[in-house]
Write an enzyme that holds these catalytic residues in place. Structure first.
Site, PDB file in Angstrom:
ATOM      1  N   GLU A 184      -7.682  68.413  30.364  1.00 30.55           N
ATOM      2  CA  GLU A 184      -7.797  67.401  31.440  1.00 30.55           C
ATOM      3  C   GLU A 184      -7.810  66.094  31.153  1.00 30.55           C
ATOM      4  OE1 GLU A 184     -11.621  68.061  33.629  1.00 30.55           O
ATOM      5  OE2 GLU A 184     -11.042  66.473  35.349  1.00 30.55           O
ATOM      6  N   HIS A 232     -19.714  65.298  33.447  1.00 29.96           N
ATOM      7  CA  HIS A 232     -18.432  65.899  33.920  1.00 29.96           C
ATOM      8  C   HIS A 232     -18.282  67.413  33.116  1.00 29.96           C
ATOM      9  CE1 HIS A 232     -13.961  66.821  33.147  1.00 29.96           C
ATOM     10  NE2 HIS A 232     -14.101  66.378  34.414  1.00 29.96           N
ATOM     11  N   GLU A 265     -20.532  69.678  35.123  1.00 25.59           N
ATOM     12  CA  GLU A 265     -19.961  69.872  36.144  1.00 25.59           C
ATOM     13  C   GLU A 265     -18.960  71.168  36.128  1.00 25.59           C
ATOM     14  OE1 GLU A 265     -16.063  69.156  38.239  1.00 25.59           O
ATOM     15  OE2 GLU A 265     -16.895  67.169  37.944  1.00 25.59           O
ATOM     16  N   HIS A 266     -18.016  71.122  35.242  1.00 25.17           N
ATOM     17  CA  HIS A 266     -17.408  72.368  34.837  1.00 25.17           C
ATOM     18  C   HIS A 266     -18.116  73.661  34.561  1.00 25.17           C
ATOM     19  CE1 HIS A 266     -12.945  70.761  34.107  1.00 25.17           C
ATOM     20  NE2 HIS A 266     -13.588  69.845  34.325  1.00 25.17           N
TER      21      HIS A 266
END
Lengths: 438, 453
Positions: free
Chosen positions: B148, B68, B71-72
């Site tokens: 997040e 993840h 991904e950022h």
């Protein structure tokens, strides 16, 4: 809330020569309901969205009544029990959903268009709308569910912040309340209250029917008649009072045991159909409405890593809806985040965007137009809004022109007129941490 | 930049027939990149998705959330398109774009006016191999990811309960870890970890490009060859085999957090299409049918019997994902009404299971599910995005997209006896984990300055 934001964005872009922009057909039914229709022959399905001017702004002193009434529509109607309604629709693959916002009470039906499936689905819809029976079992149960939902809100800092924010910017206006009401108000609601609300607002003249699907005009007319014919004509709901401007700035902090502070900054904003709509839309797109590339995202997230999502929006309603800037950050960064947000906002209102920012925003909005009407689900949302708020039928056709017409001067002027930086409301929900210099 | 787990499966599952009736074209480039194109000419737009076969279930202990995080970082620039350019260029081209990470894959996507597809391919091909990872951007983006995590999980008692439930239910499976990663891990992985993760998995031969929209398959192929075709095939890491060991009895956990409303989660270990032999596919379909029987709408059993009927639940849902890569959980999540306890609610849910085990389901219930599936297959066609997702979610775990077709057909063949059989085989105490949220005091106090009136 999330849906509302999406709707706003969705309604805000248009025009592109290569795109087939749907022509909206419009008429009235015999009982006075307004119909908006776009044929969509490619898939054998139809979306029907019924909107009543019966949102929670109509609650009066019975907070929660709009939501309760809408929720109860499919809990028993005509000769059908709640189980029979659900089974009848689900046996034929029809999908029915209900929702309430400040302005609108909505009932949405999605069905296949084969006659033997569509007709029973629409028959049932018509019965729910005109003959809901509000039996006491359902009435008490749904009230209990609303009470648990209110309890649940107490464990959501986001909702706590929203509640306080609306209360502060709308003070005594009906927009000050959420549709969920309060524990006291829900407990006090009676069967007669629901009956009265239903009789008043669920009437043909207060109703908009939007349809997108694989049917022709004649079929659409028949469906619209079927849906509305059993409803009393009634009257359109009265105009909502105007929203008063704020007289002074206010800071509200709610101390709450969360790891993040939820920040909402804003004031009353914009009504549907207001002359400056497109100007403020484009301006806000640059300020905080365009995702990662917006000024607020750049300053708060991309440059400083303070927040996962930061944005601003005008949410236009029948009368002035809210202007909201939102950010969430770990408690000890709350002050810093507010500073950065305010600096960005003040600078924007003072100087407006740059020429490049404006051009890029226009390119983005107009270039993305085909996406906004690509699917039936997009078009039905437009139809509903255009119908409910009496926007021009060529709204979609004119949209990109209106975007292109926006100038730097217009944005500067509109933001200065609309936003009063000395009278902003700031709501924070989280654990307050006093910062030392470090 | 957000992650989701596709537990929308009740929706996603329902789409075969029509989807695959038409023009799906499948290609493999010389470097191993897979390209799947589905033509849909309703509007002049296109959805373009790049799927990488890597997700949180590929990660090892201490490094959870790496997929993840990467991904950022994929939005942080290359030599050709420096920091900020990806999002800016997409924006001025009117693209709607984002990315998500799941347990088993990472997906980047854009929706664009159709003439702009080359831009998507060029920039996706560029960041597939040429990403520049800098310490400065990494440290900043890591802060964003911790925010997040706070907004998604830390301050949400039900989400935290569910996270701990998964961590308890799975003993050895990597599904025990949250997609976004544990906070400790997010705060401790470093730039070298990310760099390595990128080199391990981001290669044309570990990617699937899916395009749905107003395009011609042949031109899309040429475009793909031009942009993706020039990338070299690379050695891709192998995902470690970490199957869930056999559960030997029920597990229970009680979560105490400041909250207002109690909450119940139950989960039974169950197989998925990917974990059984072809001959047992009917079991998966039958489990899927159970999720519809219980939670397939307002006429389904949870709504009819628990929310109405007994009035014991404010809400109750069932979840099952037939397309997970590894052994999965068949879950119930429910909130009791104020006049009932979570224990009573648990008993009521168990009674629903028991009924499946002892009493054959009605023909009319099975019939309703089939009609619902048939309608949903058509409704789903309205969304280009989901049409692409449906292809990718199978291909990314090594299943052929055409299996979808066969699978949905097999759901329609499920019998009452089969439902009973799988209920007795899988929905049993030995496979069960139960988590309850027991709310602790939650106080708030308001202070106001600059008061009006």
């Amino acid at each position: 809330m999330k849906n509302q934001i999406i709707l706003l964005l969705l309604l805000s872009n248009v025009s592109f020569s290569v795109v087939a922009i749907p022509t909206i057909q419009h008429w009235q039914t015999q009982t006075g309901a307004s119909v908006y229709f776009v044929p969509a022959p490619d898939l054998p399905m139809i979306d029907i969205e019924i909107t009543f001017d019966a949102g929670n702004a109509r609650d009066g002193d019975k907070l929660g009544i709009a939501d309760l009434t809408n929720d109860l529509l499919n809990e028993g109607a005509g000769d059908y029990t709640v189980d029979e309604i659900a089974e009848t629709l689900e046996n034929i693959g029809a999908e029915l959903s209900f929702s309430v916002s400040h302005d609108r009470a909505t009932i949405s039906l999605r069905s296949l268009t084969e006659e033997n499936l569509l007709q029973p689905a629409v028959n049932m819809l018509a019965i729910l709308l005109a003959q809901a029976n509000f039996n006491s079992t359902a009435f008490n149960r749904v009230k209990q569910q609303m009470i648990v939902a209110l309890e649940y809100q107490q464990q959501s800092p986001a909702t706590i912040a929203k509640k306080a924010f609306y209360k502060a910017i709308f003070t005594s206006h009906p927009y000050a309340n959420l549709k969920s009401g309060t524990l006291e108000s829900i407990q006090a609601l009676t069967y007669e209250d629901v009956q009265a609300f239903y009789k008043n607002y669920y009437v043909a003249k207060n109703m908009t029917i939007a349809m997108v699907g694989a049917i022709n005009r004649k079929q659409a007319e028949q469906l619209a008649e079927k849906i509305s014919v059993k409803l009393p004509a009634g009257e359109k709901a009265m105009l909502l009072p105007a929203v008063a401007a704020l007289t002074q700035a206010q800071e509200i902090h709610i101390d709450y045991p969360s790891t993040q502070t939820h920040i909402l900054i804003g004031q009353p904003g914009l009504a549907r159909g207001e002359a400056d709509y497109f100007v403020l839309y484009v301006g806000n797109y640059i300020l905080g409405g365009s995702g990662l590339v917006s000024q607020l995202s750049q300053e708060v997230r991309e440059k400083r890593g303070l927040s996962y999502s930061t944005y601003s929006y005008f949410f236009p309603r029948r009368v002035a809806g809210p202007f909201i800037v939102s950010a969430k950050t770990r408690n000890k960064q709350a002050e810093q985040a507010i500073e950065v947000v305010m600096e960005t906002l003040v600078k924007f209102v003072k100087n407006g965007p740059t020429e490049t920012e404006l051009n890029e925003a226009k390119q983005s909005i107009t270039g993305g137009f085909p996406l906004r009407i690509a699917e039936n689900s997009n078009i039905i949302a437009y139809l509903s809004i255009i119908g409910f708020y009496n926007l021009p039928l060529d709204y979609l056709h004119k949209f990109n022109d209106k975007i292109e017409a926006v100038t730097l001067e217009m944005i500067k002027k509109a933001f200065k007129t609309k936003l009063h930086l000395d009278k902003l409301v700031t709501v924070t929900v989280g654990k307050k941490i006093i910062q030392n210099d470090n | 930049m957000f992650y989701i787990r596709l537990i929308l499966l009740n929706i996603l599952i329902i789409n075969a027939g029509l989807l695959f009736a038409g023009e799906v074209h499948e290609f493999t480039l010389n470097n191993g990149l897979q390209l799947i194109v589905k033509e849909d000419h309703r509007a002049p737009v296109v959805v373009s998705q790049v799927w990488y076969k890597v997700g949180s279930s590929y990660e090892m202990a201490g490094k959870t959330g790496l997929s993840h995080m990467l991904e950022h970082m994929m939005f942080k620039g290359t030599k050709n398109y420096p920091l900020g350019e990806f999002s800016r260029i997409m924006s001025i081209n009117g693209a709607s774009e984002n990315a998500f990470t799941s347990y088993d894959y990472t997906v980047y996507y854009q929706m664009l006016e159709k003439s702009r597809l080359p831009l998507s391919f060029e920039m996706e091909a560029d960041r597939m191999r040429n990403l520049i990872l800098t310490k400065e951007e990494f440290l900043k983006e890591r802060k964003v990811v911790t925010e997040e995590r706070r907004v998604r999980t830390e301050d949400k008692p039900t989400r935290r309960t569910y996270e701990h439930f998964l961590a308890t239910a799975y003993q050895t499976s990597p599904y025990q870890n949250p997609i976004i990663g544990w906070m400790n891990d997010i705060e401790s992985y470093n730039l070298a970890d990310l760099e390595q993760w990128y080199q391990y998995w981001y290669a044309p031969n570990n990617a699937i490009v899916i395009v749905v929209g107003d395009v011609k398959a042949q031109s899309v192929l040429e475009l793909a060859q031009q942009h993706f075709g020039i990338l070299p095939s690379l050695e891709v890491a192998k995902v470690a085999n970490r199957p869930e060991i056999e559960q030997l009895g029920s597990k229970r956990l009680n979560i105490q957090l400041p909250a207002k409303v109690p909450y119940l989660v139950m989960g039974y270990k169950v197989p998925a299409l990917n974990t059984v032999d072809k001959i047992d596919y009917w079991e998966i379909a039958a489990l899927d049918v159970i999720s519809y029987l219980l939670d397939g709408g307002k006429s389904a059993r949870f709504s009819k019997n628990l929310v109405r009927g007994q009035e014991i639940a404010v809400n109750a849902s069932a979840g099952y994902d037939p397309f997970s890569r590894l052994t999965d959980l068949f879950t119930f999540r429910a909130t009791p009404t104020q006049s009932h306890t979570v224990i009573e609610l648990e008993t009521a849910l168990r009674e629903q299971v028991q009924q499946l085990q002892t009493t054959l389901v009605e023909k009319s219930e099975l019939e309703r599910i089939k009609n619902k599936i048939r309608a949903s297959q058509i409704y789903e066609m309205d969304s280009l995005f989901y049409q692409a997702i449906k292809i990718g979610m199978l291909e990314a775990i090594g299943l052929n997209w055409q299996l979808f077709d066969q699978y949905v057909a097999s759901i329609k063949l499920v019998t009452a006896e089969q439902v009973q059989t799988v209920a007795n085989k899988y929905l049993i105490d030995k496979n069960l984990t139960i988590a309850t949220l027991e709310p602790q005091a939650l106080n708030q106090t308001q202070s106001t300055s600059g008061v009006t009136e």
